[in-house]
Design an enzyme around this catalytic site. Structure first.
Site, short mmCIF file in Angstrom:
data_model
loop_
_atom_site.label_atom_id
_atom_site.label_comp_id
_atom_site.label_asym_id
_atom_site.label_seq_id
_atom_site.Cartn_x
_atom_site.Cartn_y
_atom_site.Cartn_z
N ASP A 106 6.09 48.63 -65.94
CA ASP A 106 6.51 48.20 -64.60
C ASP A 106 5.35 48.40 -63.63
OD1 ASP A 106 7.75 47.79 -62.15
OD2 ASP A 106 9.17 49.45 -62.35
N SER A 143 15.09 49.62 -57.72
CA SER A 143 14.06 48.76 -57.15
C SER A 143 14.11 48.80 -55.62
CB SER A 143 14.20 47.35 -57.71
OG SER A 143 13.07 46.57 -57.44
N HIS A 187 10.18 46.65 -65.63
CA HIS A 187 10.98 46.75 -64.41
C HIS A 187 12.33 46.07 -64.63
CE1 HIS A 187 11.46 47.21 -60.05
NE2 HIS A 187 12.10 46.04 -60.10
#
Length: 324
Positions: free
Chosen positions: A266, A167, A296
């Protein structure tokens, strides 16, 4: 879309939505401060969410003198004896540049340490909004320099360094790889980018995966992403700068081999694929691992996400090909 969720992921998403303190967009200032200063305990309930440290791996904490002051590191070392220096993987945790810590990556970092037979160094970089861009990035650049200089002391090979991040950490890993190329080192030999943030411009909002997430909002909502970005950057920052949006780097050639993990549910899925294509178009070696029914953050919740282990297996295989 919720019908696509596997039971473990559905349970996790239900829990997160039922707890306002789990969403940065719904946190009070006091909750945010507590979240940033909380120390994740070893074992217990935490391990049910974040996974356990792999057997056969030692972990220790240390600090080094970065340009702003002492910066914490978490170092994972295989217990098995090695006659040669091991590769070193530098890890940057996720959390929107606002939340998270090196401790939350025990499961993934210890898998890399054990199965790649590598030293893994995870960085507790400074967090926004107290420390806005480029504070966290500078910490990660400093950590790469430290790893290159001290790899022999760790039993590592300074000529075989990889970067890894999920991320926000994937953004930092991608940017650090570009900076290392432009600054003529330290050399980075591999990059593992797990659902990375690659584009902070308005182009992100045009991606189908972002638009689909408006109503879906599984694990990470669009509102969360907006709050994370508002905390990290100011109006004076140029979002087209590659240090924020690596996909817009003027030159993406000459970068290390990459494995990019993306998740089908995501909002960052399409921008991750776009970055992979941009790297490939620039002549780099790139592998995309697409987990279509995962949200995600799924690698961070290995006991809820059936694809977490296959994702790590793919990452280790790519690292092995580049670092051995």
């Amino acid at each position: 879309m919720s019908s696509k969720l596997r039971p473990g992921v559905r349970a996790l998403d239900t829990f997160l939505k039922a707890n306002p303190a789990m969403s940065v967009a719904r946190m009070t200032n006091e909750q945010l401060q507590r979240a940033q200063t909380a120390v994740i305990p070893d074992g217990g309930v935490t391990s049910l969410f974040l996974g356990k440290l792999q057997k056969g791996v030692d972990v220790r904490s240390t600090t080094f003198a970065a340009r702003h002051g002492d910066l914490p590191l978490r170092i994972y070392t295989p217990q098995a004896w090695s006659r040669t220096a091991r590769p070193v993987v530098l890890n940057f945790h996720g959390g929107g540049f606002v939340l998270g810590s090196a401790r939350q990556c025990d499961w993934s970092c210890s898998i890399v340490a054990k199965e790649l037979d590598a030293i893994v160094v995870s960085v507790d970089y400074r967090l926004a909004p107290t420390h806005r861009y480029p504070a966290g990035l500078l910490d990660c650049v400093d950590a790469l320099q430290w790893v290159a200089e001290h790899a022999p002391d760790l039993g590592g090979d300074p000529g075989r360094i990889g970067v890894m991040g999920d991320s926000a950490g994937g953004n930092l890993a991608a940017v650090v790889a570009i900076i290392a190329r432009d600054d003529s080192g330290p050399a980075v030999a591999h990059q593992a980018l797990i659902y990375p943030v690659t584009d902070m411009t308005e182009a992100l909002a045009e991606d189908a995966s972002y638009l689909d997430n408006t109503d879906r909002g599984i694990v990470l909502s669009n509102e969360d992403m907006e709050v994370f970005q508002d905390f990290y950057v100011t109006e004076a920052d140029d979002l087209t700068d590659y240090r924020l949006s690596p996909i817009l780097a003027p030159d993406l050639s000459g970068l290390p081999p990459a494995v990019i993990v993306v998740a089908g549910l995501d909002p960052l899925h399409d921008s991750g694929v776009r970055y992979a294509q941009a790297l490939a178009d620039a002549g780099n070696e790139v592998t995309v691992e697409d987990f279509h029914v995962m949200p995600h953050g799924f690698v961070s919740f290995p006991y809820f996400s059936v694809s977490a282990r296959p994702a790590m297996d793919a990452i280790v295989a790519s690292q092995r090909a580049a670092l051995y």
